[in-house]
Design a protein around this motif. Structure first.
Motif, PDB file in Angstrom:
ATOM      1  N   GLU A 152     -34.237  18.225  50.059  1.00  0.00           N
ATOM      2  CA  GLU A 152     -34.538  18.368  51.486  1.00  0.00           C
ATOM      3  C   GLU A 152     -33.262  18.288  52.314  1.00  0.00           C
ATOM      4  O   GLU A 152     -33.093  19.023  53.299  1.00  0.00           O
ATOM      5  N   PHE A 153     -32.348  17.377  51.901  1.00  0.00           N
ATOM      6  CA  PHE A 153     -31.087  17.240  52.624  1.00  0.00           C
ATOM      7  C   PHE A 153     -30.187  18.446  52.375  1.00  0.00           C
ATOM      8  O   PHE A 153     -29.563  18.972  53.299  1.00  0.00           O
ATOM      9  N   ARG A 154     -30.135  18.907  51.121  1.00  0.00           N
ATOM     10  CA  ARG A 154     -29.274  20.045  50.792  1.00  0.00           C
ATOM     11  C   ARG A 154     -29.693  21.317  51.515  1.00  0.00           C
ATOM     12  O   ARG A 154     -28.859  22.156  51.833  1.00  0.00           O
ATOM     13  N   MET A 155     -30.988  21.475  51.752  1.00  0.00           N
ATOM     14  CA  MET A 155     -31.481  22.672  52.421  1.00  0.00           C
ATOM     15  C   MET A 155     -31.472  22.544  53.943  1.00  0.00           C
ATOM     16  O   MET A 155     -31.761  23.503  54.638  1.00  0.00           O
ATOM     17  N   SER A 156     -31.142  21.371  54.434  1.00  0.00           N
ATOM     18  CA  SER A 156     -31.126  21.160  55.881  1.00  0.00           C
ATOM     19  C   SER A 156     -29.797  21.610  56.475  1.00  0.00           C
ATOM     20  O   SER A 156     -28.857  21.986  55.762  1.00  0.00           O
ATOM     21  N   LEU A 157     -29.717  21.547  57.800  1.00  0.00           N
ATOM     22  CA  LEU A 157     -28.493  21.917  58.498  1.00  0.00           C
ATOM     23  C   LEU A 157     -27.345  21.006  58.103  1.00  0.00           C
ATOM     24  O   LEU A 157     -26.212  21.467  57.914  1.00  0.00           O
ATOM     25  N   TYR A 158     -27.641  19.714  57.955  1.00  0.00           N
ATOM     26  CA  TYR A 158     -26.580  18.765  57.578  1.00  0.00           C
ATOM     27  C   TYR A 158     -26.084  19.031  56.160  1.00  0.00           C
ATOM     28  O   TYR A 158     -24.898  18.895  55.873  1.00  0.00           O
ATOM     29  N   GLY A 159     -27.006  19.396  55.287  1.00  0.00           N
ATOM     30  CA  GLY A 159     -26.601  19.737  53.930  1.00  0.00           C
ATOM     31  C   GLY A 159     -25.727  20.979  53.906  1.00  0.00           C
ATOM     32  O   GLY A 159     -24.738  21.051  53.162  1.00  0.00           O
ATOM     33  N   PHE A 160     -26.090  21.958  54.742  1.00  0.00           N
ATOM     34  CA  PHE A 160     -25.277  23.176  54.839  1.00  0.00           C
ATOM     35  C   PHE A 160     -23.891  22.855  55.381  1.00  0.00           C
ATOM     36  O   PHE A 160     -22.883  23.378  54.895  1.00  0.00           O
TER      37      PHE A 160
END
Length: 204
Positions: A152-160
């Protein structure tokens, strides 16, 4: 009519002349041998520069595998098109042959890092090989850490944003190191280059 010299005088003169010539040639040989040894150890030739660039393919491909494939599709189409025509086939081959990275790693270690290396000592090449190996290990550790994060974090804006930051960190350090290699200068990457120099000093 000129008188001929006695044979024994001719033999003595010939022997002395041969001895003097041999001594001069021997001294010149010793001098140039020392000069070449010092030159070979301190000079950075075109072969050294070209050979120092090649090991950086290992951390570059590792960085593209870990981070580039996730963020490059979101970049402008022209950049993605260039990537597909140049580096993408190599990255795909690298990804589909995971053992290749470890084989290259151990070959570089055997040839350049070991104390009893079969390759003649070239400090500039050894410095860049060690630095590329360290960058490869750092890229592998960062990639494994990033993949361990929740999806979920990797696919979020912050992960990007995190993936993008790691990608440009990897790419910028490699471009900087390769540029310095082409110039025939030692790279000065904080912490990484210092660690390489410590390793080289401990081996001497």
């Amino acid at each position: 009519m000129a008188t001929q010299l006695p044979i024994w005088i001719i033999i003595i003169i010939s022997t002395l002349s041969s001895s003097i010539i041999a001594m001069v040639l021997y001294q010149l040989y010793i001098y140039f041998k020392k000069y070449n040894n010092n030159f070979n150890k301190t000079s950075i030739t075109i072969i050294d520069r070209a050979s120092s660039i090649l090991p950086y393919w290992l951390p570059l491909l590792e960085g593209l595998q870990n981070f580039g494939q996730q963020i490059l599709p979101d970049y402008p189409f022209s950049l993605m098109s260039i990537y597909k025509k140049t580096l993408m086939p190599i990255v795909i081959f690298y990804v589909t042959h995971p053992a290749l990275a470890f084989i290259v790693f151990f070959v570089l270690y055997y040839l350049f890092v070991r104390a009893k290396s079969p390759i003649p000592d070239r400090p500039f090449i050894r410095f860049n090989v060690l630095q590329s190996i360290l960058l490869f290990l750092i890229n592998s550790l960062l990639g494994a850490t990033f993949r361990a994060l929740p999806i979920e974090f990797r696919m979020s804006l912050y992960g990007f944003m995190l993936c993008n930051t790691l990608f440009w960190f990897v790419l910028s350090t490699i471009i900087y190191a390769v540029t310095k290699s082409i110039e025939g200068k030692y790279a000065k990457i904080p912490v990484i280059s210092q660690a390489v120099r410590i390793q080289i000093d401990n081996r001497l």
